[in-house]
Design an enzyme around this catalytic site. Structure first.
Site, PDB file in Angstrom:
ATOM      1  CD  GLU A 188       4.535  -8.971   4.302  1.00 24.15           C
ATOM      2  OE1 GLU A 188       4.109  -8.101   3.534  1.00 24.15           O
ATOM      3  OE2 GLU A 188       4.153  -9.086   5.493  1.00 24.15           O
ATOM      4  CG  HIS A 243       0.120  -5.501   4.959  1.00 19.27           C
ATOM      5  ND1 HIS A 243       0.979  -5.811   3.931  1.00 19.27           N
ATOM      6  CD2 HIS A 243       0.498  -6.290   5.989  1.00 19.27           C
ATOM      7  CE1 HIS A 243       1.824  -6.758   4.328  1.00 19.27           C
ATOM      8  NE2 HIS A 243       1.556  -7.064   5.572  1.00 19.27           N
TER       9      HIS A 243
END
Length: 307
Positions: free
Chosen positions: A119, A218
Site C-alpha cells: 500500500e 480498513h
C-alpha cells in the site's frame, strides 16, 4: 586440532566480514545530506512512537517527503513499525512508488531493495496530488473503524488536540463505490490500496476541512506538514474517536458538542505549539524500551541483519 583451527579461522573471518559490513553501512549513512539524516531520525522515531501509542501494530506505515528531493519520499520496506532501523528505510519515487534503494545503505539499490509495502501507493499518490504535504500515515487503528463503517455518523473534532478531523466530519473512502475502471472485477477486492489508480482515488477523497480520510473496513490515511504532526494528529484522532463514541453512548447524538469551524481553525494553530512537547516525551519513552532501535539518532551501528 586442525579442525579447531579451521573453526576459529572461520569465526574470525565471519566477525571481520560483519564488522566490515557495519562499517560500510555507517559510512553510507554518513554520506547522506544532513537534512535526510534528520528526516531518517524522525521517521524511525515516528514508526516506534506509533507502535508505542498503539496507533499501529504489526501493520501500518508512515512516510515523509525527501527534504533533499521533493519527487521522492522515505518510508520503510515491509516490516512491522516497531522493528524499523536505519537499514529498513527506503527511498521511493513519488511518480510511481518504485524503490530507488536503501536510504542509508548505498550498496542496496533498485531491484535489490527488500519488498516494500503493497500500500505504498497511498503515500505516493497523496504526495503527487498535494505538493505541500510532507508526511503521510496509514494505520488500521481500531478506534476509528466504527466511524469508517458508518457513513451516517461522521467522525469530527471533539477536542482541542484533534483539529485535523475538521468540523464537518472525516470523509470515507469506500472501494465499493469505485468505478470498474479503477477497481475491475478481475482485481482483488481486499480493501487494500495496491496501485496508482486506487491511491489516486483515495487521495481525491480528502476535503479541505479534514486532514484525514477514513477507509471503510480498513483504517485511515492522514496527511500532514511534517512527520511529527502526522504522529500527533493520528494519536489524537484515535483518542477523539473514543471520546465521540462515549458521548454518543451518553445520548449526545451522532456528533455530541463537536468543535465548530472557528474552534477547529484556532485549535489547529495552538496544536502546532504542542507537538514539540509531546514528541520529546514520546521519544524519551520509546528510548526506554529495548524493542525500539533508532540507530541513526543514537549513533549505534546498524544491524547486519537489518534485511
Amino acid at each position: 586440532m586442525a579442525y579447531q583451527r579451521t573453526t576459529r579461522t572461520r569465526t574470525l573471518l565471519q566477525h571481520f566480514l560483519a564488522s566490515f559490513l557495519l562499517l560500510s553501512r555507517l559510512v553510507s549513512a554518513q554520506n547522506v545530506p544532513p537534512s535526510v539524516m534528520s528526516a531518517g531520525i524522525d521517521l524511525l522515531d515516528a514508526s516506534h512512537i506509533l507502535h508505542f501509542l498503539e496507533v499501529v501494530d504489526a501493520f501500518g506505515h508512515v512516510s515523509l517527503r525527501n527534504p533533499d528531493n521533493s519527487s521522492q519520499f522515505l518510508m520503510t520496506f515491509a516490516i512491522a513499525p516497531a522493528q524499523a532501523t536505519s537499514q529498513s528505510v527506503v527511498t521511493y519515487e513519488v511518480k510511481n512508488a518504485t524503490a530507488v534503494g536503501l536510504t542509508f545503505n548505498s550498496s542496496v539499490v533498485g531491484a535489490a531493495t527488500p519488498t516494500g509495502f503493497a500500500e505504498r501507493f497511498i503515500h505516493s499518490e497523496i504526495y503527487k496530488k498535494f505538493p505541500d504535504v510532507l508526511a503521510v500515515l496509514h494505520s488500521h487503528t481500531q478506534e476509528i473503524l466504527p466511524f469508517a463503517n458508518q457513513a451516517g455518523v461522521p467522525l469530527v473534532s471533539q477536542m482541542h488536540t484533534a483539529p485535523s478531523l475538521g468540523s464537518c466530519g472525516a470523509p470515507i473512502f469506500d472501494v465499493r463505490t469505485l468505478p470498474r475502471t479503477v477497481l475491475p472485477d478481475n482485481q482483488l477486492h481486499d480493501l487494500l490500496v495496491r496501485n496508482e489508480a486506487l491511491g489516486d482515488a483515495l487521495a481525491n477523497t480528502f476535503t479541505n476541512d479534514s486532514q484525514v480520510v477514513l477507509m471503510r473496513g480498513h483504517g485511515m490515511a492522514v496527511r500532514a506538514p511534517s512527520v511529527r504532526e502526522a504522529v500527533f494528529s493520528s494519536f489524537y484522532i484515535k483518542v477523539d474517536a473514543t471520546v465521540q463514541l462515549q458521548g454518543i453512548l451518553l445520548g449526545g447524538g451522532t456528533a455530541p458538542n463537536a468543535l465548530n469551524q472557528r474552534e477547529v481553525t484556532d485549535t489547529g494553530t495552538t496544536a502546532l505549539t504542542l507537538v514539540g512537547r509531546a514528541w520529546s516525551l514520546w521519544v524519551d519513552q520509546v528510548d526506554q524500551i529495548g524493542l525500539y532501535t533508532n540507530d541513526l539518532r543514537n549513533k549505534a551501528a546498524p544491524s547486519p541483519t537489518g534485511f
